[in-house]
Enzyme design. Structure first.
Site, PDB file in Angstrom:
ATOM      1  N   GLU A 214       0.813  -1.318   0.016  1.00  0.00           N
ATOM      2  CA  GLU A 214       0.037   0.121   0.119  1.00  0.00           C
ATOM      3  C   GLU A 214       0.765   1.263   0.112  1.00  0.00           C
ATOM      4  O   GLU A 214       0.452   2.268  -0.706  1.00  0.00           O
ATOM      5  CB  GLU A 214      -0.987  -0.030   1.233  1.00  0.00           C
ATOM      6  CG  GLU A 214      -1.963   1.108   1.460  1.00  0.00           C
ATOM      7  CD  GLU A 214      -2.928   1.159   0.195  1.00  0.00           C
ATOM      8  OE1 GLU A 214      -3.759   0.492   0.299  1.00  0.00           O
ATOM      9  OE2 GLU A 214      -2.732   2.115  -0.827  1.00  0.00           O
TER      10      GLU A 214
ATOM     11  N   LYS B  40       4.930   4.211 -10.081  1.00  0.00           N
ATOM     12  CA  LYS B  40       3.788   3.985  -9.393  1.00  0.00           C
ATOM     13  C   LYS B  40       2.525   3.743 -10.636  1.00  0.00           C
ATOM     14  O   LYS B  40       1.634   3.269 -10.084  1.00  0.00           O
ATOM     15  CB  LYS B  40       3.363   5.336  -8.766  1.00  0.00           C
ATOM     16  CG  LYS B  40       4.604   5.314  -7.480  1.00  0.00           C
ATOM     17  CD  LYS B  40       4.515   6.741  -6.975  1.00  0.00           C
ATOM     18  CE  LYS B  40       5.596   7.005  -5.687  1.00  0.00           C
ATOM     19  NZ  LYS B  40       5.784   8.484  -5.343  1.00  0.00           N
TER      20      LYS B  40
HETATM   21  N1  HSE Z   1       9.770  10.674  -3.624  1.00  0.00           N
HETATM   22  C1  HSE Z   1       8.649  10.036  -3.669  1.00  0.00           C
HETATM   23  C2  HSE Z   1       7.584  11.361  -3.758  1.00  0.00           C
HETATM   24  C3  HSE Z   1       8.138   9.691  -2.160  1.00  0.00           C
HETATM   25  O1  HSE Z   1       8.054  12.412  -3.675  1.00  0.00           O
HETATM   26  O2  HSE Z   1       6.568  11.004  -4.024  1.00  0.00           O
HETATM   27  C4  HSE Z   1       7.033   9.062  -2.015  1.00  0.00           C
HETATM   28  O3  HSE Z   1       6.800   7.679  -3.081  1.00  0.00           O
END
Ligand code: HSE
Length: 427
Positions: A149, A224
């Site tokens: 998650e 992501k």
């Molecule tokens: N470096 C990532 C961001 C951290 O700035 O979203 C969270 O995944």
């Protein structure tokens, strides 16, 4: 006299009340930086609540770190530290929590944990984007568990929303801001900060990756969105073709270009299902300042999931930072998860995105006359709708055009010594 600890059984015989202590869950933690360190503090501070709400007591039994000498949270017993992966893997733990990031040694830890039928909780988006289906399959085969998650949108439960089999069906598209660092930087640029100052502050607040070029290049957001496309469409995340353009070294120009056109710039990730396959992109997009994504500021993340049966579902919240990410890790630690099937036969095909969009191409003002700019774009068949002027920039807003032609326009402008910054025109 009867003790209050005794109850009367059905036959009138007193039976002792069962005083159940919390179930002890042994936890091995890999990584004790921004996220891992915050998890250590949270386990300590939240112990009473975890016991009361879930009947659990998490006991840290080993902590793997890269640097044994670095300062660690005061709550951590330093005797648990090891820098040796083999020692870490030999630890008898019920749950392995991985918060080190990167693929090495994260992949080795993940495979060893799942092959042993244990439960893995990871915050590692690069790992899940590259090996998610394989690891999910291992978890199924060996009756372990895989939870991630915290890998996407920090403290926002987007993975759960997509993993629950009945919550969202017939998903058409997922679109939003998945990187807190770049969103924080773009917000500060809107406030008049310089790029180096904005980046330094994002790093100081623990939003940026250890290597912030992964944030700036859009690689972090691409990992992501691959994960989301896997869960939403059954596409193999590793084989997805992502049109990825980050902020690069042109963040200020992008922000000024967006301002010249009356909007704001956002780094938008999108995955959409078309009849022929799935298209995925991460790129700077021009959005209205009052739009859903325009109003998403600082390290906040936001996503809109469009589905046939459930309309538009919006999720937003803290997308980066130690505390929200650790909180999501803890959520995974206490939750029973439904394991995911690996995509069959490579999953839904990935195709290049050739849908036409309007684009805003910004170049430094005064380097070439506007007629020459128009002529350059005209030569690669890109029609300019209008040219706006902003802080140090001339911005050409194009008619709807497929990306490959915009790519040609960029190269043509670069051939003339310009450094164009390109926004897709969004909401
Ligand atoms: N470096 C990532 C961001 C951290 O700035 O979203 C969270 O995944």
């Amino acid at each position: 006299m009867m003790s209050t600890a005794l109850k009367i059984g059905t036959a009138g015989v007193p039976i002792p009340a069962i005083r159940r202590g919390p179930r002890v869950v042994r936890v091995a933690l890999a990584g004790c930086g921004t996220v891992g360190g915050e998890l250590v503090r949270l386990l300590h501070q939240g112990a009473d609540e975890i016991r009361a709400r879930h009947g659990l007591r998490f006991e840290l039994v080993r902590v793997l770190v890269a640097h044994g000498e670095r300062p660690r949270p005061g709550e951590l017993d330093r005797a648990l530290l090891t820098t040796d992966v083999d020692t870490f893997l030999a630890t008898d733990a019920d749950i392995v929590v991985e918060a080190i990031g990167g693929l090495d040694p994260a992949l080795r830890i993940a495979r060893a944990t799942l092959a042993a039928g244990r439960r893995l909780v990871t915050a590692n988006k690069a790992l899940v984007a590259a090996h998610g289906p394989e690891l999910a399959e291992m978890a199924l085969r060996h009756r372990g568990r895989l939870d991630f998650e915290s890998a996407v949108m920090g403290g926002v439960p987007v993975i759960r929303a997509l993993r629950e089999p009945l919550s969202l069906t017939g998903i058409r598209s997922i679109r939003g801001i998945l990187n807190g660092t770049t969103n924080y930087i773009l917000s500060r640029l809107e406030d008049g900060w310089t790029f180096p100052a904005a980046l330094a502050e994002a790093q100081a607040r623990g939003f940026a990756e250890a290597d912030p070029s992964r944030d700036l290049s859009g690689e972090d957001a691409a990992d992501k969105v691959r994960i989301l496309a896997w869960l939403a469409f059954g596409a193999d995340p590793e084989r997805l073709e992502v049109r990825r353009r980050g902020l690069g070294d042109r963040a200020e120009r992008l922000a000024h270009a967006a301002g010249a056109l009356g909007g704001v710039a956002r780094l938008v990730a999108e995955a959409a299902r078309l009849p022929e396959g799935v298209v995925v992109s991460v790129e700077p997009v021009l959005v209205g300042a009052a739009s859903e994504l325009g109003r998403t500021r600082d390290e906040e993340n936001a996503v809109v999931i469009e589905s046939e049966w459930n309309g538009r579902v919006r999720l937003s919240g803290p997308g980066a930072g130690g505390a929200p990410t650790a909180s999501a890790l803890l959520g995974d630690m206490v939750r029973s998860a439904v394991c995911h099937r690996a995509p069959a036969d490579g999953g839904t095909p990935s195709i290049p995105d050739r849908r036409p969009h309007a684009w805003a191409i910004a170049v430094e003002r005064g380097q070439l006359p506007e007629a020459a700019l128009r002529a350059t774009l005209d030569r690669v068949d890109v029609e300019v709708h209008r040219i706006a002027r902003g802080k140090g920039v001339s911005v050409m807003r194009t008619q709807p055009t497929p990306w490959p032609r915009i790519g040609l326009a960029v190269r043509a402008l670069e051939g003339q010594g310009l450094a164009p910054a390109v926004l897709r025109v969004g909401e």
